[in-house]
Design an enzyme around this catalytic site. Structure first.
Site, short mmCIF file in Angstrom:
data_model
loop_
_atom_site.label_atom_id
_atom_site.label_comp_id
_atom_site.label_asym_id
_atom_site.label_seq_id
_atom_site.Cartn_x
_atom_site.Cartn_y
_atom_site.Cartn_z
N PHE A 1 0.85 -1.19 0.00
CA PHE A 1 0.00 0.00 0.00
C PHE A 1 0.89 1.24 0.00
O PHE A 1 1.80 1.37 0.82
CB PHE A 1 -0.90 0.02 1.23
CG PHE A 1 -2.09 -0.90 1.14
CD1 PHE A 1 -2.17 -1.86 0.16
CD2 PHE A 1 -3.12 -0.79 2.04
CE1 PHE A 1 -3.26 -2.72 0.07
CE2 PHE A 1 -4.23 -1.64 1.97
CZ PHE A 1 -4.29 -2.59 0.98
N GLU A 2 0.60 2.16 -0.90
CA GLU A 2 1.40 3.37 -1.02
C GLU A 2 0.49 4.59 -1.08
O GLU A 2 -0.73 4.49 -1.08
CB GLU A 2 2.28 3.31 -2.28
CG GLU A 2 3.26 2.14 -2.27
CD GLU A 2 4.20 2.15 -3.46
OE1 GLU A 2 4.26 3.18 -4.17
OE2 GLU A 2 4.87 1.13 -3.69
#
Length: 603
Positions: free
Chosen positions: A388-389
């Site tokens: 997740f970014e």
């Protein structure tokens, strides 16, 4: 992980928050004639007696002073807001007035622990002495509050004088008694839960493993993490307040379980890489069957959501129009089985630069579990990588304690991963690849608002990592696409150097205090849970590190040799290995990264 050739996030260039100039908060009440002065040494005539300042940021000075012969001078740093405080005994259900004189840069005067609404007042600057005043009322069971003053990160020093707290007085603060009733709950392979009885007058409890303080909490329970499987430990607890720390409680012993629940089967030192299976970029498409045997863990990049908030994750091979040499789905699945037969692990990686995922509802959480399970089952995969970014955790504005997350996108993510882990059992491999901004910057700017930093996402992975540490096989923070990051030496380190990787890894292996509460320690991970994340070439991401510098970092962390300017807090020969973005970019760069890993003389 990025898909384009050039993308640098200047995430560490955090400017000071732009705060609106507002009027000062008026006092909630006027002091009565019977009110007592409760602040100790508010004029700093006795130096810093009665006051505690973070990071040795405060000192008593004789000029400038508002009156008398003494005043406080406190100097913020890049990771410290120069907070000076004292805890004062008060009466429940009573009104109080807090005031003080300040001069210099940003200055806050406030109170916490009121049992009602904590308050503060501030000024962005005061070229001459300026009085700040605020009022508050205590709760029905409140017997002590903490008054404080602080500045702002990296701004000029501030001065404070004649700090006053007027209201009904309480008794003198006394050192609390030693806690009783310390018990250990059911251990896991790496953690032991502890509980004890409350102690009158205590505002904090310190937890000791042997002679080492490992945690500080305000409640009567704690879970000690980062332990070794099948190992006996002894614990004690003390109670503390502003008067001091109690003797240690009676000790309790516990033995961790044998473990095996974090996805075994990896070699002692492993090479992890991402394979561009669903998209094309300048690195070219690489078939699964063509991945060299150097790679022990192959993360399929990426499984992506049908929408940001749906939780519905899909994965398919790169379209032929983009990747002319893409294999058939049948050949892809056969190659996965062949890799697994050779002892390799193949995971689905969720997210990436473009795959924003926010599990803001329980429906999205459940859809995530269902859809990810379908991918794992269809391709016969060994586990899950969370990548997740950007804004995937951007709603994390309410979690000011990593040990007790409340923000839905964080809570639902944790629950979803735990459900998948329980479904597939102890051999399920779980890895995470957060960016430094979402991990290491928790040391500087964790939380939100004036107490935690300018961006509430800073350190927002910490609740996820902490909640899943007993399920986590590998954490490989992305040591790239980052600005300078401060290490535990309070110095900034720049990506691409051995010192940067050493400092970032040392932080995760040593543990570190989170911003806003220096007594709240993020516990260390085991060395076998950590791999260093690096770009495979200068084309892959910002912060490419030469093979020589990579080897220096491994030498220092595993052997404490060939170290640079950073001094580590330990030696970790069990460091798991390296991760790279990506296998495709390594192939583009003539396999320099993996060849260097294979040639390194791991102990």
């Amino acid at each position: 992980m990025e898909r384009t050739r050039h993308r640098n996030r200047l995430v560490a260039a955090l400017a000071a928050a732009v705060l609106a100039a507002t009027g000062l908060v008026a006092a909630a009440s006027t002091a009565e004639a019977s009110d007592a002065e409760l602040a100790v040494n508010g004029g700093f005539e006795a130096g810093l007696t009665g006051w505690t300042c973070t990071a040795n940021s405060g000192t008593a000075v004789t000029t400038p002073v508002q009156s008398g012969t003494g005043a406080l001078k406190a100097t913020p740093a890049g990771s410290d807001n120069a907070k000076c405080s004292q805890t004062v005994t008060v009466q429940p259900n009573s009104a109080y007035t807090l005031s003080g004189w300040v001069q210099g840069g940003y200055t806050y005067l406030g109170v916490s622990g009121t049992g009602t609404t904590d308050g503060y007042t501030w000024t962005p600057s005061a070229s001459s002495w300026q009085k700040l005043t605020t009022g508050f009322r205590t709760g029905a069971s409140t017997t002590s509050v903490t008054i404080y003053t602080h500045g702002w990160y990296g701004t000029p020093a501030y001065h404070a004088d004649n700090i006053s707290l007027l209201g009904p007085g309480g008794g003198p603060v006394e050192i609390p008694a030693a806690p009783t009733g310390l018990t250990a709950g059911s251990p896991s392979s790496t953690s032991v839960p502890l509980n004890w009885n409350p102690v009158p007058g205590a505002t904090q409890y310190h937890v000791y493993r042997g002679t080492t303080r490992v945690d500080s909490v305000t409640g009567t329970s704690a879970t000690v993490t980062g332990l070794t499987p099948s190992t006996g430990y002894t614990f004690q607890v003390t109670a503390a307040n502003t008067a001091g720390e109690s003797p240690k409680s009676a000790s309790v012993t516990a033995t961790t379980t044998s473990g095996g629940g974090t996805g075994g089967g990896l070699p002692r030192h492993a090479l992890v890489g991402y394979l561009h299976s669903s998209f094309a970029n300048g690195s070219g498409y690489t078939r699964m069957a063509d991945v060299p045997d150097s790679w022990d863990v192959i993360n399929l990049a990426f499984g992506e959501p049908t929408s940001v908030t749906s939780g519905d994750i899909r994965f398919s091979l790169c379209p032929v129009a983009q990747c002319p040499n893409v294999e058939s789905t049948a050949d892809f699945k056969a190659a996965i089985k062949a890799k697994q037969a050779a002892g390799k692990k193949v995971l689905i990686s969720i997210g990436g630069q473009n795959g924003q995922v926010q599990l803001a509802s329980t429906g999205a959480r459940d859809a995530f579990v269902t859809s990810v399970s379908k991918i794992i089952d269809e391709y016969g995969l060994n586990g899950l990588d969370i990548d997740f970014e950007g804004h995937s955790l951007s709603l994390n504005t309410g979690d000011t304690d990593f040990r007790a997350p409340t923000t839905p996108v964080v809570v639902n993510l944790i629950q979803a991963i735990k459900t998948l882990k329980a479904k597939y059992g102890p051999d399920f491999i779980l890895t995470m690849a957060p960016e430094t901004f979402f991990v290491q910057l928790g040391y500087q700017f964790y939380g939100s608002g004036p107490w935690g930093g300018q961006d509430p996402r800073a350190g927002s992975y910490l609740p996820v990592i902490h909640a899943l540490r007993d399920d986590l096989t590998l954490l490989h923070v992305q040591h790239y696409n980052s600005g300078p990051i401060m290490g535990l030496d309070n110095q900034f380190h720049t990506m691409g150097s051995a010192d940067f990787h050493i400092a970032m890894a040392d932080m995760m292996l040593t543990g570190f205090p989170v911003a806003g509460n220096q007594s709240r320690i993020f516990p260390p991970l085991r060395a076998d849970q950590l791999a260093i994340g690096l770009p495979a070439s200068t084309h892959a991401a910002g912060g490419h590190t030469s093979p020589a510098e990579v080897n220096k970092a491994i030498d220092c962390l595993t052997k404490k040799t060939n170290c640079g300017s950073y001094t580590t807090h330990g030696t970790w020969p069990a460091l798991r290995g390296l991760m790279t973005w990506s296998i495709n970019w390594d192939r583009f760069n003539q396999w320099e990264f993996s060849r260097n890993f294979d040639a390194y003389p791991w102990s």
